[in-house]
Enzyme design. Structure first.
Site, short mmCIF file in Angstrom:
data_model
loop_
_atom_site.label_atom_id
_atom_site.label_comp_id
_atom_site.label_asym_id
_atom_site.label_seq_id
_atom_site.Cartn_x
_atom_site.Cartn_y
_atom_site.Cartn_z
N HIS A 27 5.91 2.02 7.41
CA HIS A 27 5.81 3.37 6.84
C HIS A 27 6.71 4.32 7.61
CE1 HIS A 27 2.01 1.19 6.30
NE2 HIS A 27 1.89 1.83 5.15
N ALA A 31 -3.30 1.77 -0.60
CA ALA A 31 -4.57 2.50 -0.55
C ALA A 31 -4.26 3.98 -0.72
CB ALA A 31 -5.25 2.26 0.79
N SER A 45 -3.06 -2.08 2.53
CA SER A 45 -4.29 -2.10 3.34
C SER A 45 -5.41 -2.86 2.67
CB SER A 45 -4.80 -0.66 3.57
OG SER A 45 -3.81 0.13 4.13
N ASN A 47 -10.96 6.58 -0.87
CA ASN A 47 -11.73 7.75 -0.44
C ASN A 47 -11.44 8.93 -1.35
OD1 ASN A 47 -9.06 7.40 1.28
ND2 ASN A 47 -9.43 9.59 1.10
N HIS A 63 -9.28 5.78 9.09
CA HIS A 63 -8.59 4.57 8.64
C HIS A 63 -9.58 3.41 8.41
CE1 HIS A 63 -5.28 1.84 8.04
NE2 HIS A 63 -5.61 1.09 9.09
N TYR A 113 5.93 7.17 8.62
CA TYR A 113 5.20 7.88 9.70
C TYR A 113 5.21 7.11 11.01
CZ TYR A 113 1.24 4.87 8.36
OH TYR A 113 0.44 3.81 8.06
N GLU A 114 5.57 5.83 10.97
CA GLU A 114 5.66 5.06 12.21
C GLU A 114 6.94 5.39 12.98
OE1 GLU A 114 4.33 0.76 11.73
OE2 GLU A 114 4.49 1.40 9.65
N HIS A 119 -1.71 -4.38 9.64
CA HIS A 119 -0.47 -4.52 8.88
C HIS A 119 0.46 -5.59 9.46
CE1 HIS A 119 -0.44 -1.38 5.74
NE2 HIS A 119 -1.22 -0.69 6.55
N MET A 128 0.54 7.46 1.56
CA MET A 128 1.65 7.61 2.52
C MET A 128 2.68 6.49 2.40
SD MET A 128 -0.67 8.42 5.86
CE MET A 128 -2.11 9.50 5.76
N SER A 129 2.64 5.75 1.30
CA SER A 129 3.60 4.64 1.16
C SER A 129 4.16 4.66 -0.26
CB SER A 129 2.89 3.31 1.44
OG SER A 129 1.91 3.07 0.46
#
Ligand code: HPA
Length: 270
Positions: free
Chosen positions: A81, A111, A28, A233, A245, A83-84, A59, A209-210
């Site tokens: 990812h 990120a 990201s 963050n 995001h 989650y996709e 992305h 998450m990656s």
């Protein structure tokens, strides 16, 4: 799987010609680096046979071979990812493709939110280890012995020599490079404050998450990999506001100059 990788590698070689021996995955906010490469030859990843196509804004997939500050590099913008909806096996397809293309060192970026109170947004963190809390593993299923062993060692998920090199490079550039352990969760929802307190007790420094499946696949292949995270963050419950995001990509973009300087200098040394 083996046949799919072979077909994808043959296609990429045919389209891009000579493949640099080092690759970088741009997370990201860092994707623009591919626009700063000289002599770039590139492919939309959607054109590569069997390559999973990203569905996340920011992305869009491009695979670029070119020179970054003079160093030949193969750069991937737009990872996918779990989650996709992709399987872990699809998520690590690019890593296996890199190995099939003769890549000998892999640098990935991502990120993350910070869990450790000594970290803050904008910090760059070299990953030293990981907690796989995705409860999935890209190596599940029959093992392909041509890729690697059934039970790969994970004592050094991130390559010790590459990490040493990253620390030295940062020192020479006068950049502050922190280090830490990443907890990887499936997402796509961000964590709850209770989950972040749990991760702090598990001694995670950052959360994302990656990257976790990529590190497992790289170890399986015997492909040395290092990962540098940009803290975008405070993790849930540690900062003042809520998470979104846009904030993640904004902060990553603000860190871009430092981050690209480090990546570029490090790629020149590996
Ligand atoms: N949690 C999980 N993934 C993330 C975060 C976070 O706080 N920030 C960027 N990616």
């Amino acid at each position: 799987m083996h046949e799919q990788i072979r077909q994808a590698a043959a296609f990429v070689r045919q389209e891009l010609g000579e493949i640099p021996p080092r690759a970088v995955v741009l997370g990201s906010g860092l994707g623009v680096l591919v626009d700063h490469m000289d002599g770039a030859r590139e492919l939309p990843t959607a054109a590569i046979p069997h390559f999973p196509v990203s569905t996340v804004p920011g992305h869009a997939g491009r695979l670029v071979a070119g020179r970054l500050d003079g160093t030949p590099v193969l750069a991937l913008k737009g990872r996918v990812h779990a989650y996709e909806g992709y399987s872990q096996e699809q998520v690590v397809f690019p890593v296996r493709l890199f190995a099939a293309l003769g890549v000998r060192a892999l640098l990935t970026t991502n990120a993350v939110g910070c869990v450790n109170r000594l970290l803050r947004p904008g910090d760059l963190v070299l990953l030293t280890d990981q907690l796989n809390l995705m409860f999935r593993n890209p190596l599940r299923g029959p093992n392909d012995e041509t890729l690697g062993p059934r039970f790969p060692d994970m004592s050094a998920a991130y390559d010790t020599a590459l990490n040493q090199c990253a620390r030295e490079t940062a020192r020479e550039l006068g950049l502050d490079l922190k280090s830490g352990v990443m907890a990887g969760l499936l997402g796509p929802s961000y964590e709850t404050p209770a989950e972040i307190r749990m991760l702090a007790r598990l001694e995670a420094d950052v959360v994302g998450m990656s990257t976790i499946p990529e590190a497992i696949a790289a170890r399986h292949l015997g492909l040395p990999m290092a990962a540098i995270s940009c803290v975008t963050n405070f993790a849930a419950g540690l900062g003042a506001g809520t998470l979104n995001h846009a904030e993640v990509t904004d902060v990553a973009e603000q860190a871009r100059e430092r981050f690209s300087a480090l990546l570029s200098a490090l790629l020149a040394r590996i």
